[in-house]
Design an enzyme around this catalytic site. Structure first.
Site, PDB file in Angstrom:
ATOM      1  N   ASP A  40       0.225  -0.244  -2.942  1.00  0.00           N
ATOM      2  CA  ASP A  40       1.237   0.146  -2.139  1.00  0.00           C
ATOM      3  C   ASP A  40       1.770  -0.989  -1.697  1.00  0.00           C
ATOM      4  O   ASP A  40       2.166  -1.685  -2.977  1.00  0.00           O
ATOM      5  CB  ASP A  40      -0.104   0.023  -0.743  1.00  0.00           C
ATOM      6  CG  ASP A  40       0.999   1.036   0.156  1.00  0.00           C
ATOM      7  OD1 ASP A  40       2.044   1.202   0.343  1.00  0.00           O
ATOM      8  OD2 ASP A  40       0.095   1.417   1.189  1.00  0.00           O
ATOM      9  N   TYR A  41       3.199  -0.661  -1.080  1.00  0.00           N
ATOM     10  CA  TYR A  41       4.165  -1.076  -1.104  1.00  0.00           C
ATOM     11  C   TYR A  41       4.405  -2.921  -1.338  1.00  0.00           C
ATOM     12  O   TYR A  41       4.280  -3.466  -0.131  1.00  0.00           O
ATOM     13  CB  TYR A  41       5.583  -0.913   0.218  1.00  0.00           C
ATOM     14  CG  TYR A  41       6.570  -1.193   0.245  1.00  0.00           C
ATOM     15  CD1 TYR A  41       7.787  -0.774  -0.565  1.00  0.00           C
ATOM     16  CD2 TYR A  41       6.930  -2.333   0.196  1.00  0.00           C
ATOM     17  CE1 TYR A  41       8.725  -0.191  -0.913  1.00  0.00           C
ATOM     18  CE2 TYR A  41       8.578  -3.022   0.526  1.00  0.00           C
ATOM     19  CZ  TYR A  41       9.278  -2.114   0.152  1.00  0.00           C
ATOM     20  OH  TYR A  41      10.936  -1.940   0.048  1.00  0.00           O
TER      21      TYR A  41
END
Length: 757
Positions: free
Chosen positions: A298-299
Site C-alpha cells: 500500500d501507499y
C-alpha cells in the site's frame, strides 16, 4: 481437510508459524509465476537497476496524488528521465491521456529494453459513472450485480488508459467505527467471498488481454478490518484460527477468480507488519495457495516499517518487506534506493529479485501490454466522451437495489405521487454533495442527481414538495430548525434526509461515535415534535447506532452513498416504482458500546436465556441487550413474505460422501411482486473448537408473484461444515447441527440434522 473424530488437543500453532517462516526465507518463492521464454529472455538482459525499476510504482509528477497524503513528489522531467532509464514500472491515479501517451512512448521507444508501463488507479466503485459504494452494493445480496458494475467501471477506466485497479477491497469489517468498512462487503466471510469473486470477474472480464480489462487487486492482505478500536492503520491482534476462518476466505475467492495482483496492508498483525509478514505473503499466499501474481505494497507502507518500529532504517525496511514477499513498492521509492545495494551485498538473493520481476512481467504479458502498449491511450479523455446511457441505467438499478427498508409502520410507504404534500428536510435534502461517497477521484464524472431533483422528477407537481435543509451535517444553520418545523407543519409527510457526510467514512475516517451527529439529532427531534409522519433516509457508510428519534420514525430507509443516480433511485423506492429488496450486510447495534458486534458470535459459557433477558451473571450489558437492533441479513419489502415450512431429505449427512437437500417454502402474502433473500444458516452444537451461534452457508434471491408460494432448495455437503481445527487445518467433525432457513440472522424456520461417519 481432516475428516474424522474430534482432533486431540494439539498445540501446533507455533510449529505451523515456524514452518511458514522457514518457507518464507527461501530466496525463490514456492509458486513461480511463469517460465515464458519472452519474459526469461528479458530478465537475462536486465541490469539490477532495471529489475528494481519493474518493482517501483509512483503517482503522477507535479500534482497532488488523489486520495493519498503527499509523499516523495517528483517533477515531470525526473519522471520522464526515470521512465527512459527503466526505473519505473508504472504510474497510478494519473488522470488524462496526454501524459500517459507520452510516458508510454518513452518507455517503449526510448528505454533500453522497451518494457511497457502499467497505469493503475483507485477504481473502487466506478470511474466516470459512480455506482453505490461497495458496502451499499453488498446490501443488494446480488454478486452478479457487482460483477456488472465492476465491468462497467473497467470499460470506462480502460478507455482512459488504466489497466489496473486497486480493488476490490475484501477485508471483513466487524467494527462499525472503522471507516474503510464502506469499501468492503461487511461482516460475513461467505457473502464477502461471493462478492470478491464477482468483482474480480467484472474488473478483469473474460480475457485479461482484452482492451477493456482491468487487473484486479484484492486488498488489504490480511486482517486489516480487525484494527483495534476500529482505528484505521491500527494494530491487529487476532488468532490464526480467526484469521483463517474469517479474514482469509474472501482473498482466496478473489484469487481463485483470477486476480493476479494483491495489496498488503498498512497494519501489523500479531506484531508483524503486513507488508513484511513472510508467513502471510509467502507461506500462505505462495506456499499454500500457489499464487502466481505479484504483491504491491500500500501507499508508502514499506517505508512505514520504520515508524512501526520493525525496521531501523530504509535499508532494513526494504530488505524486510522484499524478502517477506512484497514484490512492488508503491510511491516511497524505497526499493529503488535500497535494493540494488542489498543485492550487491548478497543480503537479497538475485533469485528472489528475478522472481519478483517475473511476476510483474507476467501480469503485463497477460494484459497484452507487450503486444499493444498504446491500446486505450489513443481516444479522447473521459471528460470529452459521451455518457453511456446503459451505464447510467445500471447506476440507477444498482442504487435502488442497494436501499434497505428497515421499518414501514402502518404501510406508510410507498407514498402517493398525487394528493400528498411532502416536506423534504435535512442536510442531504438539496444539492449534490455527499452523494457519491469516498474514492470519487477523477474528472469527467457523470453529474449526480440530488434527492430533491429525484423527488421533483417523480412528483411532477412542484407545489407538492418543499425542500428545507434545516441544518448542515455537523453544524447549525441560522434559523434552520425553525424553518424545518414550519415546513413540516404544512406537509402531510416528512422525508427526513439525515446521517453521515461522505467525509465521515473511508480511509482515515474512523469514528469514535457511530451515532447521528448531535445537530441532526436536534433537527430530527424538532421535526418529530410536529407530530407529522416521518420517513428517514439514512445516509451512511457503516452500521450506525440510531437514536430514539430515528428508531421511532414511521419508516426508515438505509440509503448509504448511492452514486450518480441517488435521487432517482430513492424516489423509485419512496413512491413505489421499485419494491425495496436490499438486506443488511452488517448488523446495526443497539448501542455504540456493543461494537465490534457481529451475528456469528460465540455462545460463551453463560449465554443469556432468550426468555429472561434480565438474568444476572449471564452474558449481557446492563443498559442494552446483546443483540442487534437490526440484524445482519434483515430488510423489508412492500409485500409481506411468510416462511411456511422447511424439510430435509434426511436427518443424517455422511461425512465422506453425500449431500443433504434442504427445501423451504416461502409465500408472498402481499398484493405485489416480492423479492426475498432466503438465507441458510447452520450451527454445530458441539465441537473440539467452539463454534458460532450461526454461520451463513448459502442464500438465494427470489422473485415471488403476489399470493404465490415458491420452494427454494439448498444443498449441504460435509465440506460446507468445515472449520479450522485445533491443529489450524480445515476439519469436519461428526455431531449434531441446528439449521435455519430465514430472512435474516435471527429467527426463521428451524430443523436439525447430524453429520455422521
Amino acid at each position: 481437510m481432516h475428516v474424522g473424530k474430534k482432533a486431540p488437543l494439539l498445540f501446533l500453532a507455533l510449529g505451523l508459524l515456524a514452518s511458514l517462516l522457514a518457507t518464507a526465507q527461501s530466496p525463490a518463492s514456492p509458486a513461480p509465476a511463469t517460465t515464458d521464454p519472452r519474459i526469461e529472455a528479458l530478465i537475462a538482459r536486465m541490469t539490477v537497476e532495471e529489475k528494481v525499476g519493474q518493482l517501483s510504482l509512483y503517482g503522477p509528477a507535479d500534482t497532488n496524488i488523489p486520495g493519498n497524503p503527499q509523499a516523495n513528489r517528483r517533477n515531470a522531467q525526473l519522471e520522464a528521465d526515470e521512465v527512459r532509464a527503466g526505473r519505473v514500472t508504472g504510474l497510478f491515479n494519473n488522470e488524462g491521456l496526454t501524459r500517459k501517451r507520452e510516458l508510454q512512448r518513452i518507455a517503449v521507444q526510448e528505454s533500453r529494453l522497451g518494457i511497457p508501463l502499467i497505469f493503475g488507479a483507485d477504481v473502487i466503485h466506478g470511474f466516470r459513472t459512480i455506482f453505490p459504494m461497495p458496502l451499499a452494493e453488498a446490501a443488494s445480496w446480488e454478486p452478479a450485480l457487482a460483477e456488472r458494475t465492476a465491468r462497467a467501471a473497467a470499460v470506462e477506466a480502460s478507455a482512459d488508459g488504466f489497466r489496473w485497479t486497486f480493488a476490490p477491497m475484501v477485508d471483513i469489517a466487524r467494527d462499525a467505527r472503522w471507516g474503510r468498512g464502506i469499501e468492503g462487503v461487511g461482516e460475513d466471510p461467505l457473502l464477502a467471498s461471493r462478492f470478491a469473486a464477482a468483482r474480480v470477474r467484472g474488473f478483469q472480464g473474460e480475457d485479461l488481454s482484452r482492451a477493456d480489462a482491468l487487473l484486479a487487486t484484492p486488498k488489504h492482505f490480511a486482517g486489516y478490518g480487525a484494527a483495534e478500536g476500529g482505528l484505521d492503520y491500527n494494530t491487529v491482534d487476532i488468532s490464526e484460527r480467526t484469521l483463517r476462518e474469517v479474514y482469509l476466505p474472501p482473498f482466496r475467492a478473489a484469487l481463485d477468480a483470477g486476480a493476479l495482483s494483491l495489496m498488503s496492508g498498512f497494519h501489523e498483525i500479531s506484531g508483524i507488519p503486513s507488508t513484511a509478514n513472510p508467513a502471510l505473503l509467502t507461506g500462505v499466499l505462495r506456499g499454500e495457495w500457489g499464487f502466481r501474481g505479484f504483491v504491491v505494497s500500500d501507499y508508502t507502507a514499506d517505508e512505514e516499517l520504520i515508524a512501526h518500529g520493525y525496521a531501523a532504517n530504509g535499508r532494513e525496511a526494504a530488505k524486510q518487506a522484499f524478502l517477506a514477499g512484497t514484490d512492488m513498492s508503491m510511491q516511497s521509492g524505497l526499493y529503488m534506493r535500497e535494493l540494488p545495494g542489498l543485492v550487491a551485498a548478497g543480503e537479497v538473493p538475485m533469485a528472489r529479485l528475478d522472481d519478483a520481476v517475473r511476476r510483474v512481467l507476467y501480469a503485463k504479458l497477460r494484459l497484452g501490454l507487450f503486444d499493444q502498449p498504446m491500446r486505450g491511450l489513443d481516444g479522447p479523455p473521459a471528460a470529452q466522451r459521451a455518457e453511456d446511457p446503459a451505464f447510467i441505467a445500471l447506476a440507477r438499478e444498482s442504487a435502488r437495489r442497494s436501499i434497505v427498508m428497515l421499518k414501514n409502520e402502518g404501510a406508510l410507504l410507498p407514498l402517493a405521487k398525487t394528493g400528498t404534500k411532502v416536506a423534504l428536510i435535512g442536510p442531504f435534502a438539496s444539492g449534490t454533495q455527499d452523494l457519491l461517497g469516498a474514492w470519487s477521484l477523477f474528472p469527467g464524472q457523470s453529474a449526480p442527481v440530488g434527492i430533491d431533483q429525484g423527488l421533483r422528477a417523480a412528483l411532477g407537481d412542484a407545489a407538492s414538495l418543499t425542500v428545507t435543509r434545516g441544518s448542515n451535517v455537523e453544524s447549525l444553520l441560522p434559523g434552520g430548525i425553525e424553518a424545518a418545523m414550519a415546513a413540516a407543519r404544512q406537509a402531510d409527510v416528512v422525508v427526513l434526509a439525515i446521517g453521515e457526510g461522505e467525509r465521515m467514512s473511508g480511509e482515515s475516517r474512523s469514528r469514535a461515535d457511530i451515532g447521528l451527529p448531535l445537530v441532526q439529532q436536534a433537527l430530527a427531534e424538532a421535526v418529530a415534535a410536529t407530530g407529522k409522519p416521518i420517513v428517514v433516509l439514512l445516509s451512511n457508510g457503516r452500521a450506525m447506532a440510531l437514536p430514539p428519534v430515528v428508531r421511532d420514525a414511521r419508516a426508515i430507509l438505509v440509503t448509504w452513498f448511492l452514486g450518480v443516480q441517488t435521487g432517482h433511485a430513492i424516489a423509485d423506492v419512496l413512491f413505489g416504482d421499485f419494491n425495496p429488496s436490499g438486506r443488511l450486510p452488517v448488523s446495526f447495534p443497539q448501542a455504540a458500546g456493543q461494537v465490534p458486534y457481529y451475528y456469528a458470535h460465540k455462545r460463551t459459557g453463560r449465554p443469556l436465556p432468550p426468555d429472561a433477558p434480565g438474568t444476572a451473571f449471564k452474558t449481557r450489558y446492563i443498559e442494552a441487550p446483546n443483540e442487534a437492533l437490526y440484524p445482519f441479513g434483515f430488510g423489508l419489502g412492500f409485500a409481506p413474505v411468510r416462511y411456511d415450512s422447511v424439510a430435509l431429505d434426511s436427518e443424517q449427512l455422511p461425512m465422506t460422501d453425500g449431500t443433504l437437500r434442504v427445501r423451504a417454502t416461502v409465500t408472498n402474502t402481499g398484493q405485489r411482486e416480492a423479492e426475498e433473500v432466503v438465507q441458510l444458516y447452520i450451527a454445530q452444537r458441539t465441537a473440539s473448537v467452539t463454534r458460532p451461534v450461526r454461520e451463513l452457508k448459502d442464500f438465494r434471491k427470489l422473485r415471488i408473484a403476489p399470493g404465490a408460494s415458491v420452494q427454494v432448495e439448498f444443498a449441504l455437503r460435509a465440506a460446507d461444515l468445515a472449520f479450522i481445527g485445533r491443529d489450524l487445518r480445515p476439519t469436519v467433525e461428526p455431531g449434531d447441527f441446528d439449521l435455519w432457513v430465514s430472512p435474516s440472522a435471527v429467527g426463521g424456520l428451524h430443523a436439525r440434522f447430524a453429520l455422521v461417519p
